[in-house]
Enzyme design. Sequence first.
Site, PDB file in Angstrom:
ATOM      1  N   ASP A  62     -24.796  92.134   9.452  1.00  0.00           N
ATOM      2  CA  ASP A  62     -25.835  91.509   8.477  1.00  0.00           C
ATOM      3  C   ASP A  62     -25.512  89.909   8.352  1.00  0.00           C
ATOM      4  O   ASP A  62     -24.538  89.631   7.765  1.00  0.00           O
ATOM      5  CB  ASP A  62     -25.544  92.200   7.064  1.00  0.00           C
ATOM      6  CG  ASP A  62     -26.737  91.682   6.264  1.00  0.00           C
ATOM      7  OD1 ASP A  62     -27.250  90.436   6.401  1.00  0.00           O
ATOM      8  OD2 ASP A  62     -27.052  92.412   5.231  1.00  0.00           O
ATOM      9  N   VAL A  63     -26.301  88.942   8.807  1.00  0.00           N
ATOM     10  CA  VAL A  63     -25.959  87.573   8.794  1.00  0.00           C
ATOM     11  C   VAL A  63     -25.614  87.067   7.205  1.00  0.00           C
ATOM     12  O   VAL A  63     -25.038  86.081   7.186  1.00  0.00           O
ATOM     13  CB  VAL A  63     -26.987  86.750   9.407  1.00  0.00           C
ATOM     14  CG1 VAL A  63     -27.181  86.874  10.729  1.00  0.00           C
ATOM     15  CG2 VAL A  63     -28.438  87.005   8.456  1.00  0.00           C
ATOM     16  N   SER A 143     -40.344  77.258  10.918  1.00  0.00           N
ATOM     17  CA  SER A 143     -41.751  77.671  10.571  1.00  0.00           C
ATOM     18  C   SER A 143     -42.556  76.654  10.122  1.00  0.00           C
ATOM     19  O   SER A 143     -42.327  75.535   9.918  1.00  0.00           O
ATOM     20  CB  SER A 143     -41.618  78.580   9.577  1.00  0.00           C
ATOM     21  OG  SER A 143     -43.147  79.224   9.134  1.00  0.00           O
ATOM     22  N   TYR A 156     -40.063  81.160   0.141  1.00  0.00           N
ATOM     23  CA  TYR A 156     -39.842  81.285   1.660  1.00  0.00           C
ATOM     24  C   TYR A 156     -40.104  79.868   2.480  1.00  0.00           C
ATOM     25  O   TYR A 156     -39.225  79.373   3.173  1.00  0.00           O
ATOM     26  CB  TYR A 156     -40.917  82.191   2.209  1.00  0.00           C
ATOM     27  CG  TYR A 156     -41.172  82.012   3.707  1.00  0.00           C
ATOM     28  CD1 TYR A 156     -39.869  82.936   4.416  1.00  0.00           C
ATOM     29  CD2 TYR A 156     -41.963  81.715   4.591  1.00  0.00           C
ATOM     30  CE1 TYR A 156     -39.936  83.119   5.836  1.00  0.00           C
ATOM     31  CE2 TYR A 156     -41.790  81.587   5.886  1.00  0.00           C
ATOM     32  CZ  TYR A 156     -41.040  82.284   6.478  1.00  0.00           C
ATOM     33  OH  TYR A 156     -40.855  82.185   7.821  1.00  0.00           O
ATOM     34  N   THR A 191     -45.810  89.789  14.344  1.00  0.00           N
ATOM     35  CA  THR A 191     -44.254  90.758  14.560  1.00  0.00           C
ATOM     36  C   THR A 191     -44.323  91.726  13.481  1.00  0.00           C
ATOM     37  O   THR A 191     -45.263  91.874  12.657  1.00  0.00           O
ATOM     38  CB  THR A 191     -43.069  89.694  14.470  1.00  0.00           C
ATOM     39  OG1 THR A 191     -43.184  89.025  13.439  1.00  0.00           O
ATOM     40  CG2 THR A 191     -43.381  88.604  15.381  1.00  0.00           C
TER      41      THR A 191
HETATM   42  P1  NDP Z   1     -39.435  90.306  12.756  1.00  0.00           P
HETATM   43  O1  NDP Z   1     -39.212  90.962  11.267  1.00  0.00           O
HETATM   44  O2  NDP Z   1     -40.137  90.986  13.890  1.00  0.00           O
HETATM   45  O3  NDP Z   1     -37.741  90.151  13.191  1.00  0.00           O
HETATM   46  C1  NDP Z   1     -36.753  89.504  12.182  1.00  0.00           C
HETATM   47  C2  NDP Z   1     -35.252  89.761  12.941  1.00  0.00           C
HETATM   48  O4  NDP Z   1     -34.630  89.202  12.035  1.00  0.00           O
HETATM   49  C3  NDP Z   1     -35.240  91.089  13.184  1.00  0.00           C
HETATM   50  O5  NDP Z   1     -34.380  91.193  14.453  1.00  0.00           O
HETATM   51  C4  NDP Z   1     -34.256  91.421  12.142  1.00  0.00           C
HETATM   52  O6  NDP Z   1     -33.287  92.267  12.589  1.00  0.00           O
HETATM   53  C5  NDP Z   1     -33.512  90.095  11.988  1.00  0.00           C
HETATM   54  N1  NDP Z   1     -32.962  90.050  10.549  1.00  0.00           N
HETATM   55  C6  NDP Z   1     -33.623  90.052   9.317  1.00  0.00           C
HETATM   56  N2  NDP Z   1     -32.768  89.898   8.462  1.00  0.00           N
HETATM   57  C7  NDP Z   1     -31.380  89.788   8.853  1.00  0.00           C
HETATM   58  C8  NDP Z   1     -30.069  90.253   8.518  1.00  0.00           C
HETATM   59  N3  NDP Z   1     -29.811  89.837   7.086  1.00  0.00           N
HETATM   60  N4  NDP Z   1     -29.027  90.420   9.318  1.00  0.00           N
HETATM   61  C9  NDP Z   1     -29.357  90.250  10.517  1.00  0.00           C
HETATM   62  N5  NDP Z   1     -30.290  90.285  11.245  1.00  0.00           N
HETATM   63  C10 NDP Z   1     -31.653  90.167  10.371  1.00  0.00           C
HETATM   64  O7  NDP Z   1     -39.873  88.837  12.413  1.00  0.00           O
HETATM   65  P2  NDP Z   1     -40.140  87.707  13.478  1.00  0.00           P
HETATM   66  O8  NDP Z   1     -39.767  87.912  14.844  1.00  0.00           O
HETATM   67  O9  NDP Z   1     -41.510  87.286  13.048  1.00  0.00           O
HETATM   68  O10 NDP Z   1     -39.082  86.682  12.750  1.00  0.00           O
HETATM   69  C11 NDP Z   1     -38.121  85.674  13.421  1.00  0.00           C
HETATM   70  C12 NDP Z   1     -38.101  84.431  12.897  1.00  0.00           C
HETATM   71  O11 NDP Z   1     -39.250  83.772  13.124  1.00  0.00           O
HETATM   72  C13 NDP Z   1     -37.676  84.582  11.273  1.00  0.00           C
HETATM   73  O12 NDP Z   1     -36.796  83.516  10.988  1.00  0.00           O
HETATM   74  C14 NDP Z   1     -39.087  83.923  10.590  1.00  0.00           C
HETATM   75  O13 NDP Z   1     -38.936  83.449   9.333  1.00  0.00           O
HETATM   76  C15 NDP Z   1     -39.649  83.220  11.976  1.00  0.00           C
HETATM   77  N6  NDP Z   1     -40.998  83.002  11.982  1.00  0.00           N
HETATM   78  C16 NDP Z   1     -41.798  83.925  11.874  1.00  0.00           C
HETATM   79  C17 NDP Z   1     -43.253  83.601  12.143  1.00  0.00           C
HETATM   80  C18 NDP Z   1     -44.151  84.761  12.000  1.00  0.00           C
HETATM   81  O14 NDP Z   1     -45.452  84.518  11.746  1.00  0.00           O
HETATM   82  N7  NDP Z   1     -43.943  85.784  12.360  1.00  0.00           N
HETATM   83  C19 NDP Z   1     -43.739  82.310  11.975  1.00  0.00           C
HETATM   84  C20 NDP Z   1     -42.878  81.300  11.790  1.00  0.00           C
HETATM   85  C21 NDP Z   1     -41.645  81.571  11.759  1.00  0.00           C
HETATM   86  P3  NDP Z   1     -32.706  93.774  11.624  1.00  0.00           P
HETATM   87  O15 NDP Z   1     -33.801  94.019  10.752  1.00  0.00           O
HETATM   88  O16 NDP Z   1     -32.209  94.519  12.837  1.00  0.00           O
HETATM   89  O17 NDP Z   1     -31.512  93.171  11.034  1.00  0.00           O
HETATM   90  C1  8X3 Z   2     -43.984  82.808   8.966  1.00  0.00           C
HETATM   91  C2  8X3 Z   2     -45.522  82.348   9.113  1.00  0.00           C
HETATM   92  O1  8X3 Z   2     -47.432  81.802   7.861  1.00  0.00           O
HETATM   93  O2  8X3 Z   2     -46.289  83.203   6.703  1.00  0.00           O
HETATM   94  O3  8X3 Z   2     -43.307  81.476   8.894  1.00  0.00           O
HETATM   95  O4  8X3 Z   2     -45.328  81.046   6.723  1.00  0.00           O
HETATM   96  S1  8X3 Z   2     -46.087  82.218   7.472  1.00  0.00           S
END
Ligand code: NDP
Ligand code: 8X3
Length: 257
Positions: A62-63, A143, A156, A191
């Site tokens: 967990d990060v 983001s 957020y 996602t």
């Molecule tokens: P998902 O929920 O599909 O993936 C998130 C990933 O982060 C998972 O692999 C999860 O793994 C990991 N994660 C979350 N919390 C922890 C933790 N405490 N420790 C370790 N790993 C963690 O979302 P996205 O792929 O969309 O998100 C990826 C990134 O992109 C994020 O930073 C998000 O803010 C960013 N983002 C997303 C957008 C969107 O619209 N989807 C747009 C802009 C940015 P696990 O649960 O196994 O720990």
């Molecule tokens: C994740 C996408 O539009 O919810 O960064 O901010 S949004």
Amino acid sequence: MINKKNVFISGATSGIGKSCAYVFASNHYNLILTGRRNDRLMALKQALVDEFGIHVCTLCFDVTDLQQTQQAIASIDKNNFPTIDILINNAGLASGLSSIDEGNYDDWNIMIDTNVKGLLHVSREIIPMMKAQGFGHIINISSTAGKDAYPNGNVYCATKHAVDALSKSMRIDLLQYGIKVTAINPGACETEFSLVRFKGDEERAKKVYEGFTPLTPADVADSVYFTATLPKHVCINDLTITCLTQANAHYNVKKII
Ligand code: NDP
Ligand code: 8X3
């Protein structure tokens, strides 16, 4: 065929991180993949090793937990992974969507701990290795919410603005060591992000992407790969990527509800 370059991806069990794993694996990079869900990490490792024959190390932690982060990164086998060429700081989440006066403290804490402190924990453990090796590339997944705020996105958006500031600061501090820093700012991307934000409410999560064609995680991963494979003297500092209907964090033909 094995590419000797090693890529560390935080949050590779889903979405953008998982797509990054595929795009780098298909180009013969070795991977260090992290996340909290070990079953997913093991399945992904098996699939990537079988399909691409690369080295894959999985780290389940967990990060938000500094000790877990330190122990996991210290456990990386230096024989298989003598360098970390690219760090993709991707692990992150949104929790809840509410007006600032109605915000939930637990939601606020989890977003700040994951998106800001988690990114710092991983970076602080890996940067000294990059400094010692004299090269490296850190790619922070920020983001459009790190560029503008949108209604009810308050905390957020604040965490992603922090990632934006950290990316700028890292670049200033680290370029002297030959370490590139890139911030990638995706807009809406389908996602598990909204499923997590709305705590498993599938119907509400689905609605976010109705009425328009959002980015796919592969679209974002392709941009990450592009920035990671430019000539040594070229660094993309900041890259915003949205789907066709989205102008910025708060203007999309389809609004987040
Ligand atoms: P998902 O929920 O599909 O993936 C998130 C990933 O982060 C998972 O692999 C999860 O793994 C990991 N994660 C979350 N919390 C922890 C933790 N405490 N420790 C370790 N790993 C963690 O979302 P996205 O792929 O969309 O998100 C990826 C990134 O992109 C994020 O930073 C998000 O803010 C960013 N983002 C997303 C957008 C969107 O619209 N989807 C747009 C802009 C940015 P696990 O649960 O196994 O720990
Ligand atoms: C994740 C996408 O539009 O919810 O960064 O901010 S949004």
